[in-house]
Design an enzyme around this catalytic site. Sequence first.
Site, PDB file in Angstrom:
ATOM      1  N   ARG A 231      -4.129  11.720   0.192  1.00  0.00           N
ATOM      2  CA  ARG A 231      -5.279  11.137  -0.497  1.00  0.00           C
ATOM      3  C   ARG A 231      -5.886  12.219  -1.374  1.00  0.00           C
ATOM      4  O   ARG A 231      -5.956  13.384  -0.968  1.00  0.00           O
ATOM      5  CB  ARG A 231      -6.351  10.688   0.510  1.00  0.00           C
ATOM      6  CG  ARG A 231      -6.055   9.394   1.239  1.00  0.00           C
ATOM      7  CD  ARG A 231      -6.232   8.191   0.309  1.00  0.00           C
ATOM      8  NE  ARG A 231      -6.087   6.922   1.003  1.00  0.00           N
ATOM      9  CZ  ARG A 231      -4.955   6.214   1.055  1.00  0.00           C
ATOM     10  NH1 ARG A 231      -3.872   6.662   0.457  1.00  0.00           N
ATOM     11  NH2 ARG A 231      -4.929   5.062   1.690  1.00  0.00           N
ATOM     12  N   ASP A 255       0.723  13.100  -6.148  1.00  0.00           N
ATOM     13  CA  ASP A 255       0.869  11.648  -6.239  1.00  0.00           C
ATOM     14  C   ASP A 255      -0.478  10.954  -6.083  1.00  0.00           C
ATOM     15  O   ASP A 255      -0.581   9.754  -6.324  1.00  0.00           O
ATOM     16  CB  ASP A 255       1.829  11.169  -5.137  1.00  0.00           C
ATOM     17  CG  ASP A 255       2.193   9.700  -5.254  1.00  0.00           C
ATOM     18  OD1 ASP A 255       2.441   9.246  -6.390  1.00  0.00           O
ATOM     19  OD2 ASP A 255       2.230   9.010  -4.212  1.00  0.00           O
ATOM     20  N   GLU A 260      -8.319   8.367  -9.140  1.00  0.00           N
ATOM     21  CA  GLU A 260      -7.203   7.557  -9.629  1.00  0.00           C
ATOM     22  C   GLU A 260      -7.608   6.097  -9.777  1.00  0.00           C
ATOM     23  O   GLU A 260      -8.440   5.627  -8.993  1.00  0.00           O
ATOM     24  CB  GLU A 260      -6.002   7.689  -8.680  1.00  0.00           C
ATOM     25  CG  GLU A 260      -6.267   7.206  -7.268  1.00  0.00           C
ATOM     26  CD  GLU A 260      -5.116   7.493  -6.330  1.00  0.00           C
ATOM     27  OE1 GLU A 260      -4.725   8.662  -6.191  1.00  0.00           O
ATOM     28  OE2 GLU A 260      -4.627   6.515  -5.735  1.00  0.00           O
ATOM     29  N   HIS A 278       0.513   7.544  -7.832  1.00  0.00           N
ATOM     30  CA  HIS A 278       0.353   7.040  -6.459  1.00  0.00           C
ATOM     31  C   HIS A 278       1.425   6.004  -6.138  1.00  0.00           C
ATOM     32  O   HIS A 278       1.122   4.840  -5.874  1.00  0.00           O
ATOM     33  CB  HIS A 278      -1.050   6.446  -6.240  1.00  0.00           C
ATOM     34  CG  HIS A 278      -1.401   6.348  -4.772  1.00  0.00           C
ATOM     35  ND1 HIS A 278      -2.683   6.362  -4.299  1.00  0.00           N
ATOM     36  CD2 HIS A 278      -0.609   6.255  -3.657  1.00  0.00           C
ATOM     37  CE1 HIS A 278      -2.687   6.266  -2.973  1.00  0.00           C
ATOM     38  NE2 HIS A 278      -1.431   6.197  -2.563  1.00  0.00           N
TER      39      HIS A 278
END
Lengths: 312, 312
Positions: A231, A255, A260, A278
């Site tokens: 996260r 990622d 985001e 992600h």
Amino acid sequence: MTEVLAIGSFSDVDAAALRDDLGARIVDSLDSAAALHEETRATVRAIAFKGHATFDGALMDLFPALGLIANYGVGYDAIKVADAQTRSVAVTNTPDVLNDDVADLAVGMLIAQCRRMVQGDDHARSGAWADGQEFPLNRKMSGGRVGILGLGRIGREIADRLAAFKMELHYWSRGEKQTPGWTYHDDPVALANAVDYLVVALVGGPETEGMVSAEVLDALGENGVLVNISRGSTVDEVALIDRLEDGRLAGAALDVFRSEPGIDPRFAALDNVVLQPHQGSGTHVTRAAMGQLQRDNIAVFMAGRPLLTQVA
Amino acid sequence: MTEVLAIGSFSDVDAAALRDDLGARIVDSLDSAAALHEETRATVRAIAFKGHATFDGALMDLFPALGLIANYGVGYDAIKVADAQTRSVAVTNTPDVLNDDVADLAVGMLIAQCRRMVQGDDHARSGAWADGQEFPLNRKMSGGRVGILGLGRIGREIADRLAAFKMELHYWSRGEKQTPGWTYHDDPVALANAVDYLVVALVGGPETEGMVSAEVLDALGENGVLVNISRGSTVDEVALIDRLEDGRLAGAALDVFRSEPGIDPRFAALDNVVLQPHQGSGTHVTRAAMGQLQRDNIAVFMAGRPLLTQVA
């Protein structure tokens, strides 16, 4: 009568299955769910939830008959579990089915960062190589020292893979674990000090907020590479970008991000990072399995049987 | 008097070491070597060779005192070994020191192809993700069936890594080998039929020319992905591109090409390939080790001691 409500952006396949198998009504967001007529909300017993917006007690109170929030994904930090518990609302997630994909991507991102594979693809594709330009030498990954921050189920899958690259394995976890000779560190700074590569595989939520601090990044140091597939909240992102810009950190492969999908625009200018949208669990096979497990939890709940993957 | 001649494009570090440690004269190409004065050529006993241009008997004859060609790289298919043998010229290469790097890149390329990591980086970096565009789901790699075409030292390193991704391992080699339960196939078409992913780790040269034929590619099929880290010569490249363009093959990840660096421009237009500029061994650590091993072979030869890594 809506007994099952699905909230989020579901694939066509998942949306059809939610409707056909569970008679679900589907809305696109928590706001849309809150805006449903009171009579509709009153009958909802289970919610299929997909998303990262905060699902707190005030929202749960809009559904007085609610008994289950079935999350799509292993990370359920968007759902306020304490609020759910005080309201006797169970929470399930979709663990394990995505471990392999997330671990694959973590390893791929680390190799891509070391070997500058995104730049390599561009070098070959753009014609720079054909024009006689040299592709710069880069960094050997195999045999390096790697730390796994959070040796849960996904962290373990990552570690098992990296062990096959002859890497020296170190880890931090809430407690020491049974491992094949990997070195335990009882705090993240000590872990970062011991390794060249730090892979973050923590759960999200308040407990791990900012755990990859400026101090951890400084311990990782100018030869260090950070990989994050957990996260964005686990990382002090401003400290990270500062260090990537001025060379106090060698690189990163990310990622997940704080804001985001609207990621900090400073990331896009960096040549020493691999960025991914992600997509850790983003394969056809795995997303189908996640949707199935989410629906299976709702189905057993509606049938009065034990939940399959209850987290609270 | 030039006893050691170095031919090729050497790094500054390697060039300095060739001069300082071996008193080598350095020229950039076989043509430049051939153009040296006859008296200079007459004294050359050892050649440090780096490159992919053909080094044949006619060129060897220009160096009447030649006793050793020390190749930079594990693949020495550019050197006509039969010609060297009839002239009592020994040939060495630089094996093993590069195995890890080549295997790392092969695995990274396979993950990148399955997970569309180059496109993922662009999706995050370009702002497409921030603008709300979905990144398409892609393909799970772990647990798949993979074939290694050529289970030599590099092929074995690749297989060992992919085994940690829970993949079902198949291989072709000139003979069956001792393996931990991997499945041997006695011809490449049978291998390709049995797998989803085919990783080429063959030696180059006439024996393996075009071994990845149209028939092998058709056996791999529309769900198949080809990875090549060996030599472009092993693949029927026109057949490969045709199948990548029309979907008879799912994808490819290629570090080597028939006409590198001037690769077929059709590759650059393909969205289902990962391209790399022949950088399998391209790390600082490994290239330094390759240069050292090349020079060490020359040093022991000049001292009349046994060669370290003689191939012919």
